[in-house]
Design a protein around this motif. Structure first.
Motif, PDB file in Angstrom:
ATOM      1  N   VAL A  39       9.027 -12.912   0.197  1.00  0.00           N
ATOM      2  CA  VAL A  39       8.397 -12.276   1.114  1.00  0.00           C
ATOM      3  C   VAL A  39       9.382 -12.158   2.448  1.00  0.00           C
ATOM      4  O   VAL A  39       9.187 -10.967   3.052  1.00  0.00           O
ATOM      5  N   ALA A  40      10.297 -13.257   2.756  1.00  0.00           N
ATOM      6  CA  ALA A  40      10.871 -13.214   3.915  1.00  0.00           C
ATOM      7  C   ALA A  40      11.989 -11.903   3.569  1.00  0.00           C
ATOM      8  O   ALA A  40      12.642 -11.519   2.819  1.00  0.00           O
ATOM      9  N   ASP A  41      11.963 -11.182   4.969  1.00  0.00           N
ATOM     10  CA  ASP A  41      12.768  -9.965   5.020  1.00  0.00           C
ATOM     11  C   ASP A  41      12.574  -8.794   3.887  1.00  0.00           C
ATOM     12  O   ASP A  41      13.319  -8.021   4.006  1.00  0.00           O
ATOM     13  N   ALA A  42      11.369  -8.941   3.452  1.00  0.00           N
ATOM     14  CA  ALA A  42      11.312  -7.971   2.296  1.00  0.00           C
ATOM     15  C   ALA A  42      10.685  -6.552   3.044  1.00  0.00           C
ATOM     16  O   ALA A  42       9.996  -6.686   3.978  1.00  0.00           O
ATOM     17  N   ARG A  43      10.866  -5.517   2.160  1.00  0.00           N
ATOM     18  CA  ARG A  43      10.097  -4.131   2.808  1.00  0.00           C
ATOM     19  C   ARG A  43       8.957  -3.946   1.916  1.00  0.00           C
ATOM     20  O   ARG A  43       9.076  -4.071   0.545  1.00  0.00           O
ATOM     21  N   VAL A  44       7.855  -3.856   2.508  1.00  0.00           N
ATOM     22  CA  VAL A  44       6.606  -4.076   1.826  1.00  0.00           C
ATOM     23  C   VAL A  44       5.918  -2.696   1.768  1.00  0.00           C
ATOM     24  O   VAL A  44       5.853  -1.937   2.872  1.00  0.00           O
ATOM     25  N   LEU A  45       5.084  -2.437   0.631  1.00  0.00           N
ATOM     26  CA  LEU A  45       4.301  -1.411   0.599  1.00  0.00           C
ATOM     27  C   LEU A  45       2.935  -2.213  -0.130  1.00  0.00           C
ATOM     28  O   LEU A  45       2.807  -2.663  -0.884  1.00  0.00           O
ATOM     29  N   ASP A  46       1.842  -1.852   0.652  1.00  0.00           N
ATOM     30  CA  ASP A  46       0.580  -2.041   0.496  1.00  0.00           C
ATOM     31  C   ASP A  46      -0.338  -0.931   0.217  1.00  0.00           C
ATOM     32  O   ASP A  46      -0.724  -0.144   1.217  1.00  0.00           O
ATOM     33  N   VAL A  47      -0.765  -0.563  -0.811  1.00  0.00           N
ATOM     34  CA  VAL A  47      -1.388   0.631  -1.105  1.00  0.00           C
ATOM     35  C   VAL A  47      -3.059   0.188  -1.805  1.00  0.00           C
ATOM     36  O   VAL A  47      -3.328  -0.895  -1.950  1.00  0.00           O
ATOM     37  N   PHE A  48      -3.903   1.035  -1.289  1.00  0.00           N
ATOM     38  CA  PHE A  48      -5.472   0.689  -1.317  1.00  0.00           C
ATOM     39  C   PHE A  48      -5.578  -0.347  -0.524  1.00  0.00           C
ATOM     40  O   PHE A  48      -6.018  -1.559  -0.709  1.00  0.00           O
ATOM     41  N   SER A  49      -5.057  -0.141   0.753  1.00  0.00           N
ATOM     42  CA  SER A  49      -4.788  -1.262   1.857  1.00  0.00           C
ATOM     43  C   SER A  49      -5.958  -1.942   2.190  1.00  0.00           C
ATOM     44  O   SER A  49      -6.093  -3.239   2.796  1.00  0.00           O
ATOM     45  N   GLY A  50      -7.103  -1.038   2.500  1.00  0.00           N
ATOM     46  CA  GLY A  50      -8.507  -1.772   2.795  1.00  0.00           C
ATOM     47  C   GLY A  50      -8.380  -2.110   4.480  1.00  0.00           C
ATOM     48  O   GLY A  50      -8.341  -1.226   5.380  1.00  0.00           O
ATOM     49  N   SER A  51      -8.234  -3.362   4.566  1.00  0.00           N
ATOM     50  CA  SER A  51      -8.031  -4.151   6.001  1.00  0.00           C
ATOM     51  C   SER A  51      -6.776  -4.142   6.260  1.00  0.00           C
ATOM     52  O   SER A  51      -6.533  -4.626   7.548  1.00  0.00           O
TER      53      SER A  51
END
Length: 187
Positions: A39-51
């Motif tokens: 997780v550290a320094d990651a580029r993150v995509l959160d789909v169907f993100s909800g909250s």
């Protein structure tokens, strides 16, 4: 629901009413225990993100950035409130249909992500489309994931063992009650 760890750990999050099925804290904790230092320094995509809980949890734990995509307008408003409340300013929110936005993003060629989180609506009745499988098999999603990057996919536990998740490599497949978490890695 709250963030479980990191700089914003313990901060409660608002949850959209009637449009989401939030990931339970114990499941969220299990996901992040599996991922560890990824997780550290990651580029993150959160789909169907909800909250926005999964993307915000990543930022709280040191991710570089998070893009949260949600179709429901009220849920996007809740995500923005949660960003403000947690002060995790490197989060961005986009409203729209995931299955339309991913091809647009892939066509632009500018975004590449290390971690993708997806918690699409479950297929609840026979004949309903399995959005988890549809999403995982999208070439556009695969093109947005960096080599060696991961897709963390939440789906209904009762579908165990019936799917072909190629071209992803299965890293882990765990069930927590009625929830199934798949950790898939781009080959």
């Amino acid at each position: 629901m709250r963030l479980t760890s990191g700089s914003a750990g313990g901060i409660p999050l608002e949850v959209p009413k009637n449009v989401t099925r939030p990931t339970q804290d114990r499941v969220k904790q299990a996901i992040f225990n599996m991922l560890g230092d990824l997780v550290a320094d990651a580029r993150v995509l959160d789909v169907f993100s909800g909250s926005g809980a999964l993307g915000l949890e990543c930022l709280s734990r040191g991710a570089a950035s998070a893009l949260l995509i949600e179709q429901d307008r009220a849920a996007c408003d809740v995500i923005r409130k949660n960003i403000t409340k947690t002060r995790l300013e490197s989060a961005a929110v986009r409203q729209g249909d995931v299955f339309k936005m991913l091809p647009q993003m892939a066509g632009q060629g500018s975004a590449v992500f290390d971690l993708v989180f997806a918690d699409p609506p479950y297929a609840n009745k026979p004949g309903e489309e399995d959005l988890s499988l549809k999403l995982a098999q999208m070439p556009d999603l695969q093109s947005l994931v960096a080599p060696g990057g991961s897709l963390i996919l939440e789906c209904r536990a009762t579908r165990h063992g019936l799917e072909d998740w190629s071209p992803w490599e299965m890293v882990r497949d765990r069930e927590y009650g009625s929830t199934r978490i798949l950790w898939l890695r781009k080959r």
